[in-house]
Design a protein around this motif. Structure first.
Motif, PDB file in Angstrom:
ATOM      1  N   ILE A  61      62.926-123.009 -40.526  1.00 31.61           N
ATOM      2  CA  ILE A  61      63.621-121.883 -39.652  1.00 31.61           C
ATOM      3  C   ILE A  61      64.214-120.717 -40.389  1.00 31.61           C
ATOM      4  CG2 ILE A  61      65.331-121.386 -37.677  1.00 31.61           C
ATOM      5  CD1 ILE A  61      64.898-124.294 -36.744  1.00 31.61           C
ATOM      6  N   GLY A  62      63.916-119.662 -40.305  1.00 32.03           N
ATOM      7  CA  GLY A  62      64.414-118.638 -41.057  1.00 32.03           C
ATOM      8  C   GLY A  62      65.728-117.948 -40.387  1.00 32.03           C
ATOM      9  N   GLU A  63      65.704-116.577 -40.602  1.00 27.37           N
ATOM     10  CA  GLU A  63      66.930-115.788 -40.130  1.00 27.37           C
ATOM     11  C   GLU A  63      66.852-115.666 -38.206  1.00 27.37           C
ATOM     12  OE1 GLU A  63      68.002-111.033 -39.673  1.00 27.37           O
ATOM     13  OE2 GLU A  63      67.572-111.988 -41.672  1.00 27.37           O
ATOM     14  N   VAL A  64      68.264-116.150 -37.856  1.00 31.15           N
ATOM     15  CA  VAL A  64      68.351-115.996 -36.368  1.00 31.15           C
ATOM     16  C   VAL A  64      69.033-114.872 -36.061  1.00 31.15           C
ATOM     17  CG1 VAL A  64      69.258-117.216 -34.268  1.00 31.15           C
ATOM     18  CG2 VAL A  64      68.244-118.449 -36.424  1.00 31.15           C
ATOM     19  N   GLN A  65      68.501-113.923 -34.909  1.00 29.96           N
ATOM     20  CA  GLN A  65      69.098-112.927 -34.493  1.00 29.96           C
ATOM     21  C   GLN A  65      69.679-113.096 -33.041  1.00 29.96           C
ATOM     22  OE1 GLN A  65      66.938-109.534 -33.145  1.00 29.96           O
ATOM     23  NE2 GLN A  65      68.539-107.919 -33.638  1.00 29.96           N
ATOM     24  N   MET A  66      71.018-112.566 -32.941  1.00 32.41           N
ATOM     25  CA  MET A  66      71.483-112.893 -31.482  1.00 32.41           C
ATOM     26  C   MET A  66      71.616-111.640 -30.806  1.00 32.41           C
ATOM     27  SD  MET A  66      74.454-115.816 -32.088  1.00 32.41           S
ATOM     28  CE  MET A  66      73.957-117.342 -32.927  1.00 32.41           C
ATOM     29  N   ASN A  67      71.435-111.466 -29.499  1.00 35.42           N
ATOM     30  CA  ASN A  67      71.288-110.056 -28.723  1.00 35.42           C
ATOM     31  C   ASN A  67      72.039-110.559 -27.737  1.00 35.42           C
ATOM     32  OD1 ASN A  67      69.296-108.937 -30.503  1.00 35.42           O
ATOM     33  ND2 ASN A  67      68.113-110.580 -29.293  1.00 35.42           N
ATOM     34  N   PHE A  68      73.388-109.717 -27.550  1.00 35.79           N
ATOM     35  CA  PHE A  68      74.424-110.013 -26.555  1.00 35.79           C
ATOM     36  C   PHE A  68      74.124-109.031 -25.376  1.00 35.79           C
ATOM     37  CE2 PHE A  68      76.475-110.726 -30.585  1.00 35.79           C
ATOM     38  CZ  PHE A  68      76.245-112.007 -30.514  1.00 35.79           C
ATOM     39  N   MET A  69      73.866-109.533 -24.220  1.00 35.18           N
ATOM     40  CA  MET A  69      73.200-108.629 -23.177  1.00 35.18           C
ATOM     41  C   MET A  69      74.253-108.593 -22.106  1.00 35.18           C
ATOM     42  SD  MET A  69      70.341-108.530 -24.609  1.00 35.18           S
ATOM     43  CE  MET A  69      69.248-107.642 -23.384  1.00 35.18           C
ATOM     44  N   ASN A  70      74.226-107.681 -21.368  1.00 33.09           N
ATOM     45  CA  ASN A  70      74.746-107.599 -19.741  1.00 33.09           C
ATOM     46  C   ASN A  70      73.821-107.746 -18.641  1.00 33.09           C
ATOM     47  OD1 ASN A  70      73.166-105.339 -19.241  1.00 33.09           O
ATOM     48  ND2 ASN A  70      74.575-103.645 -19.586  1.00 33.09           N
ATOM     49  N   GLY A  71      74.120-107.881 -17.302  1.00 37.44           N
ATOM     50  CA  GLY A  71      73.686-108.215 -16.359  1.00 37.44           C
ATOM     51  C   GLY A  71      72.581-107.484 -16.067  1.00 37.44           C
ATOM     52  N   GLU A  72      72.368-106.303 -16.352  1.00 35.09           N
ATOM     53  CA  GLU A  72      71.426-105.369 -16.303  1.00 35.09           C
ATOM     54  C   GLU A  72      69.961-105.617 -17.428  1.00 35.09           C
ATOM     55  OE1 GLU A  72      74.666-104.248 -15.707  1.00 35.09           O
ATOM     56  OE2 GLU A  72      74.098-104.903 -13.914  1.00 35.09           O
TER      57      GLU A  72
END
Length: 227
Positions: A61-72
């Motif tokens: 497993i390489g780099e992990v990106q997180m995307n923080f989302m709103n309800g829309e």
């Protein structure tokens, strides 16, 4: 003229069939996140996930990106260059990944809805998971700056000196749901057959989750540069 056969040699046919049956796959088996505002009105988010090798071959497993989302479905912020613990997984094995960060320009925790993940992986070609053993694990609430704390001992049973041992502890509720993941590393070298103590308090989890933790699962491995 002698007619050439179109049939493949047995070894070549077996090799091709083997390659066709190779499935490298990693999926999110569990995840959790939460948002809160601190004493100076900064909005923080803790996101954590369990990654599972659902294929039939070992993977890296390489780099992990997180995307923080709103309800829309809009992105409130991102965080990249996160690492899984451990990085090499055999089929059916799992790894932890987590991060706690602030969201610039966001003031209301209700604006944050969920986290999505983008991670790279490939089939492992001889890489060793380099797993460490842990024992004497204790856990309990921390303080106002570090809501939860996990301590224990990591043993180096690999046969080689380990200069960077990375550790992660998944925090679980009584019903088995994930509440957060703490990560850290042993920054001193640990000789083969030796052991070292560890203390995990980072990254910060939502304070409300600290009182819900009933069990922990600790994973540790020896990280290297790959050469």
């Amino acid at each position: 003229m002698e007619e050439q056969s179109t049939e493949k040699e047995p070894d070549a046919a077996q090799e091709e069939k083997k390659e066709e049956n190779v499935i490298a796959a990693v999926e999110i088996a569990d995840q959790t996140d939460g948002a809160w505002v601190d004493s100076i009105d900064s909005l923080w988010v803790h996101s954590a996930a369990v990654l599972e090798n659902t294929g039939n071959v070992p993977v890296v497993i390489g780099e992990v990106q997180m995307n923080f989302m709103n309800g829309e479905g809009s992105v409130l912020g991102t965080d990249a260059m996160n690492s899984a613990t451990p990085e090499v997984l055999k089929p059916g094995e799992t790894a932890f990944v987590s991060q706690t960060t602030t969201l610039d320009g966001v003031t209301d925790p209700e604006e944050f809805d969920h986290t999505t993940y983008n991670f790279e992986y490939r089939e492992a070609f001889g890489e060793d998971a380099n797993l460490m053993e842990t024992k004497s694990v204790q856990h309990g609430p921390g303080d106002e700056y570090n809501p939860y704390r996990v301590t224990g001992i990591v043993e180096n049973a690999t046969g080689d000196v380990q200069e960077d041992i990375r550790i992660a502890a998944g925090l679980y509720a009584e019903d088995g749901s994930l509440l957060g993941v703490l990560t850290d590393s042993v920054s001193v070298s640990v000789n083969a057959g030796s052991e070292a103590g560890f203390e995990l308090t980072y990254p910060e989890i939502p304070a409300e989750n600290a009182g819900k933790v009933k069990d922990v699962e600790v994973k540790a491995y020896g990280w290297d540069w790959g050469f």
